[in-house]
Each structure stands twice: as C-alpha cells, then as structure tokens.
Design a protein around this motif. Sequence first.
Motif, short mmCIF file in Angstrom:
data_model
loop_
_atom_site.label_atom_id
_atom_site.label_comp_id
_atom_site.label_asym_id
_atom_site.label_seq_id
_atom_site.Cartn_x
_atom_site.Cartn_y
_atom_site.Cartn_z
N ASP A 1 1.04 -1.40 -0.14
CA ASP A 1 -0.19 -0.01 0.03
C ASP A 1 0.82 1.31 0.10
OD1 ASP A 1 0.87 -0.46 2.74
OD2 ASP A 1 -1.04 -0.22 3.54
N VAL A 2 2.05 1.15 0.53
CA VAL A 2 3.07 2.50 0.61
C VAL A 2 3.59 2.70 -0.85
CG1 VAL A 2 4.92 3.16 1.75
CG2 VAL A 2 3.84 1.73 2.88
N GLN A 3 3.83 1.58 -1.61
CA GLN A 3 4.31 1.69 -3.00
C GLN A 3 3.19 2.36 -3.82
OE1 GLN A 3 6.23 -1.62 -4.86
NE2 GLN A 3 6.02 -0.68 -6.72
N TYR A 4 1.98 1.83 -3.51
CA TYR A 4 0.81 2.43 -4.37
C TYR A 4 0.76 3.77 -3.96
CZ TYR A 4 -3.92 2.33 -6.40
OH TYR A 4 -5.15 2.61 -6.99
N GLY B 1 11.27 3.14 -6.02
CA GLY B 1 12.21 2.27 -6.47
C GLY B 1 12.71 1.55 -5.14
N GLN B 2 12.85 2.11 -3.90
CA GLN B 2 13.23 1.61 -2.94
C GLN B 2 12.07 0.68 -2.40
OE1 GLN B 2 14.30 4.56 -0.06
NE2 GLN B 2 15.48 5.46 -1.30
N LEU B 3 10.76 1.04 -2.61
CA LEU B 3 9.80 0.18 -2.27
C LEU B 3 9.39 -0.89 -3.31
CD1 LEU B 3 7.21 3.10 -1.24
CD2 LEU B 3 8.08 1.52 0.54
N THR C 1 6.04 -6.68 -0.51
CA THR C 1 5.05 -6.50 0.40
C THR C 1 5.46 -7.12 1.73
OG1 THR C 1 4.37 -8.84 -0.35
CG2 THR C 1 3.32 -6.78 -1.05
N ASP C 2 6.98 -7.21 1.92
CA ASP C 2 7.41 -7.62 3.22
C ASP C 2 7.28 -6.63 4.34
OD1 ASP C 2 9.55 -9.63 4.74
OD2 ASP C 2 10.38 -7.43 4.79
N GLY C 3 6.37 -7.35 5.34
CA GLY C 3 6.00 -6.48 6.33
C GLY C 3 7.10 -5.85 7.22
N SER C 4 8.19 -6.64 7.48
CA SER C 4 9.47 -6.09 8.36
C SER C 4 10.09 -5.09 7.42
CB SER C 4 10.26 -7.32 8.66
OG SER C 4 10.62 -7.79 7.54
N GLY C 5 10.15 -5.17 6.01
CA GLY C 5 10.88 -4.20 5.17
C GLY C 5 10.09 -2.94 5.46
N LEU C 6 8.66 -2.88 5.24
CA LEU C 6 7.99 -1.95 5.15
C LEU C 6 7.97 -1.05 6.55
CD1 LEU C 6 4.63 -3.24 3.23
CD2 LEU C 6 6.49 -1.79 2.58
N PHE C 7 7.89 -1.78 7.63
CA PHE C 7 8.29 -1.28 8.78
C PHE C 7 9.42 -0.66 9.13
CE2 PHE C 7 9.69 -1.79 13.37
CZ PHE C 7 8.55 -0.95 14.13
N ARG D 1 10.43 3.51 9.50
CA ARG D 1 11.27 4.03 10.54
C ARG D 1 12.34 5.02 9.94
NH1 ARG D 1 14.27 -0.47 14.19
NH2 ARG D 1 15.10 1.35 14.77
N ARG D 2 12.81 4.63 8.77
CA ARG D 2 14.01 5.15 7.93
C ARG D 2 13.25 6.71 7.66
NH1 ARG D 2 15.28 4.65 2.86
NH2 ARG D 2 14.50 2.47 2.86
#
Length: 216
Positions: A124-127, A181-183, A188-194, A198-199
């Motif tokens: 959803d963040v990338q979208y 590009g980063q996203l 859709t990895d939850g830990s990666g989005l978390f 944070r970043r």
Amino acid sequence: MKRHTIKWYNTRTTTTQHTNTNKTENTTNMSTTIGLYSKKVEEEINKQIHLQLEVAYAIDAAYCYFARTGVALTHVGKFFKEVAKIEKEIACKYIKYQLLRGGKVNFTNIPAPQTEFVGKDKSDVQYAFEEALKHQKRIENQLRHTFEVATSEKDPETEQFIQQRMQGNVMCMYKFASFIGQLSRIGTDGSGLFEFDRRMKKEEEKTHAVYKQIRG
C-alpha cells in the motif's frame, strides 16, 4: 416656471444617482488587471490553483489512510501530511499572484479523493507513492501548459513565476520516484515496510526541508 425648474432638477438628480448606483454595482463585479495580464493567462492560473488544492486533498487522504490504527505506518503518514500542507501553501502562492496581477480567483468543486491504497502485487505504501507521483505529473503538465500560454501572450512575469515552480516540481518527482524504487525492492514484506517507515522518521526533517525549498 419655478416649480418646473425644481421638478426638472429633482428628476435629473434621481437619474444621476441611479446611474451612479448601477456604475458602482457593475464595478464591484469586475476586476481590473494590472499591466498586460491576458485573460488566457488568468484562466490558466485559476486551473493551477484548482489543481494544487485537488492534489493537496488527495495527499491528505493518503495521510489519513496511513494514520489509521489498522495500518499504523505513522511516519509515512506524517510525510504525506506535510506534503499536503505544502501543496496548500503553493496554492496560496498562486492565489496571491493572481490577485497581485489584478486577476479574479475562481474556486470550483474538488472531487472526492480515493481513500484506499491497496495495490495488486505491491504494498500500500508503494501504491500511495505511485499515486502521489501521478499527481505531480499532472501538476507538471499544467505548469508546462501555463508557461506556453504565458509565452504566447508575451507575459514574462508569469513565465518567470511558473518556471521557478517547474524546476521544483522536477525535483519532487525525482524524490517520489526514488521512494518507489526502494519500495519495489521491499515488495510486500512487512518487516521491510516497517523499517522503511522508521527510516522515514530519520529523514523526515531533511526531506520536508528540501521539499519545501524546491517547491518555493
């Protein structure tokens, strides 16, 4: 003879007052352009105002989505909130410019924005960032068109005013495209989005300062 003179004077006075009243009413509904300000340019600036407010409305919707308790990507939401605020400030700059040139600001209806950002095979963040980038491209297209109209109407003041915002908008699109590009690597990895959220907190002040500066 005396009565006739008085009657004629009163009639003339009444007519004059009526004429002046009409003139005042007509003047109230008009705006006097300052210098050589084309009606075509005035219309394009109004389109730019409307688009900026529409984009601010849409990005505010993204902020509300990520601020929900069921989504809770707080710093992504805060980023969109700040962007929406700046888009509104930019709309105010166009309004100020329109009035400075003696133009008339026309407000029109703004369509309701989308409130869900669920993408197929993407987060959803990338979208949300992809949608934000689309909005920036719409702004870019309108800026280019306004610049072309200002050029054809021989309006160097508006050319300069728009050109400053065109340069800033390119930088904004670059920033959004970098996030996308980063996203896309995170997926859709939850830990990666978390971790991305944070970043965003760490880069929040720097990103907002740069964004505000380049948008003028």
